[in-house]
Write a protein that holds these residues in place. Structure first.
Motif, PDB file in Angstrom:
ATOM      1  N   ILE A   1       3.432   0.834   2.758  1.00 33.43           N
ATOM      2  CA  ILE A   1       3.188  -0.271   3.784  1.00 33.43           C
ATOM      3  C   ILE A   1       3.138  -1.543   3.129  1.00 33.43           C
ATOM      4  CG2 ILE A   1       1.406  -1.180   5.141  1.00 33.43           C
ATOM      5  CD1 ILE A   1       0.792   2.044   5.387  1.00 33.43           C
ATOM      6  N   LYS A   2       4.230  -2.483   3.429  1.00 35.76           N
ATOM      7  CA  LYS A   2       4.416  -3.915   2.890  1.00 35.76           C
ATOM      8  C   LYS A   2       4.078  -4.856   4.010  1.00 35.76           C
ATOM      9  CE  LYS A   2       8.355  -2.334   0.236  1.00 35.76           C
ATOM     10  NZ  LYS A   2       9.892  -2.407   0.131  1.00 35.76           N
ATOM     11  N   PHE A   3       3.045  -5.808   3.631  1.00 39.80           N
ATOM     12  CA  PHE A   3       2.625  -6.737   4.236  1.00 39.80           C
ATOM     13  C   PHE A   3       3.560  -7.551   4.960  1.00 39.80           C
ATOM     14  CE2 PHE A   3       0.475 -11.082   4.518  1.00 39.80           C
ATOM     15  CZ  PHE A   3      -0.524 -10.653   5.385  1.00 39.80           C
ATOM     16  N   LEU A   4       3.398  -7.615   6.477  1.00 39.05           N
ATOM     17  CA  LEU A   4       3.978  -8.397   7.347  1.00 39.05           C
ATOM     18  C   LEU A   4       5.604  -7.640   7.565  1.00 39.05           C
ATOM     19  CD1 LEU A   4       3.144 -12.073   6.705  1.00 39.05           C
ATOM     20  CD2 LEU A   4       2.409 -10.566   8.380  1.00 39.05           C
ATOM     21  N   GLN A   5       5.953  -6.501   6.923  1.00 41.85           N
ATOM     22  CA  GLN A   5       7.212  -6.014   7.089  1.00 41.85           C
ATOM     23  C   GLN A   5       7.282  -4.765   7.986  1.00 41.85           C
ATOM     24  OE1 GLN A   5       9.189  -5.536   3.375  1.00 41.85           O
ATOM     25  NE2 GLN A   5       8.791  -7.603   2.871  1.00 41.85           N
TER      26      GLN A   5
ATOM     27  N   ILE B   1       1.085  -1.085   0.090  1.00 47.55           N
ATOM     28  CA  ILE B   1      -0.061   0.040   0.005  1.00 47.55           C
ATOM     29  C   ILE B   1       1.009   1.013   0.161  1.00 47.55           C
ATOM     30  CG2 ILE B   1      -1.698   1.330   1.186  1.00 47.55           C
ATOM     31  CD1 ILE B   1      -2.543  -1.263   2.855  1.00 47.55           C
ATOM     32  N   PHE B   2       0.722   2.018  -0.796  1.00 41.26           N
ATOM     33  CA  PHE B   2       1.402   3.307  -0.880  1.00 41.26           C
ATOM     34  C   PHE B   2       0.077   4.417  -0.341  1.00 41.26           C
ATOM     35  CE2 PHE B   2       3.573   1.213  -4.363  1.00 41.26           C
ATOM     36  CZ  PHE B   2       5.001   1.720  -4.012  1.00 41.26           C
ATOM     37  N   HIS B   3       0.586   5.100   0.587  1.00 42.85           N
ATOM     38  CA  HIS B   3      -0.584   5.814   1.123  1.00 42.85           C
ATOM     39  C   HIS B   3       0.024   7.190   1.281  1.00 42.85           C
ATOM     40  CE1 HIS B   3      -2.257   8.006   4.687  1.00 42.85           C
ATOM     41  NE2 HIS B   3      -3.225   7.480   4.163  1.00 42.85           N
ATOM     42  N   GLY B   4      -0.785   8.318   0.830  1.00 42.03           N
ATOM     43  CA  GLY B   4      -0.586   9.570   0.791  1.00 42.03           C
ATOM     44  C   GLY B   4      -1.775  10.492   1.311  1.00 42.03           C
TER      45      GLY B   4
END
Length: 192
Positions: free
Chosen positions: A162-166, A147-150
């Motif tokens: 946001i990278k899953f599980l990282q 997910i790129f969030h802005g």
């Protein structure tokens, strides 16, 4: 930039917005960028700005599906690059479709992420530019790989990958104003 002051001060700095690292490599911009399929949730200030910017890249191709059920109103005009006075009353997601190019297809859907999720379409990358925590949480609950969030608000802006599980998720970064009981009640459709 070819200004003398910029060349003197920035010649050895290379920053990647993809992985937030500095590098001494001076790689050329790729001649061909295939973004495959991206889901953009929110076509307001940040989302429409993203569409405007990416549509100007000549060497990019793929599909961006844009979700936003909102209409353009007067308050959108001072912060959204893709909306004009003649767009007032029109759906935001449909307006950004006009920024498609020969190689980049932009598909606007005037639905919420909840409605989109019912179709269970998978997207490897989601860009979240929504303006409320409930929508951010809903996107996170779908467990996308990246997910790129802005977001912007008042005099602040936020950008995160946001990278899953990282690393931290949108639910951790943007806490809910509802109690756990209220969240469970809402999710299960039972009275509190």
């Amino acid at each position: 930039c070819n200004k003398k002051w910029a060349l003197n001060h920035l010649k050895n700095i290379n920053f990647s917005f993809l992985d937030n690292t500095f590098s001494e490599l001076n790689e050329e911009f790729p001649h061909d960028i295939n973004i495959s399929k991206i889901l953009l949730v929110g076509a307001g200030a940040v989302g429409s700005g993203f569409i405007f910017a990416i549509s100007k890249l000549m060497n990019i191709h793929g599909i961006i599906q844009v979700l936003d059920p909102d209409y353009v109103d007067k308050t959108s005009l001072n912060r959204c690059l893709t909306f004009f006075t003649e767009d007032i009353g029109k759906k935001k997601a449909k307006i950004v479709e006009s920024y498609s190019t020969n190689k980049l297809k932009i598909i606007g859907d005037d639905i919420t992420f909840s409605d989109f999720k019912k179709e269970r379409k998978e997207f490897p990358i989601i860009i979240s530019t929504v303006d409320n925590n409930e929508a951010r949480h809903e996107i996170q609950y779908d467990l996308p790989k990246i997910i790129f969030h802005g977001a912007t608000g008042k005099s602040a802006s936020a950008i995160s990958i946001i990278k899953f599980l990282q690393n931290a998720c949108l639910c951790c970064i943007f806490e809910s104003s509802m109690s756990q009981e209220e969240i469970i009640s809402k999710e299960m459709g039972i009275p509190l």
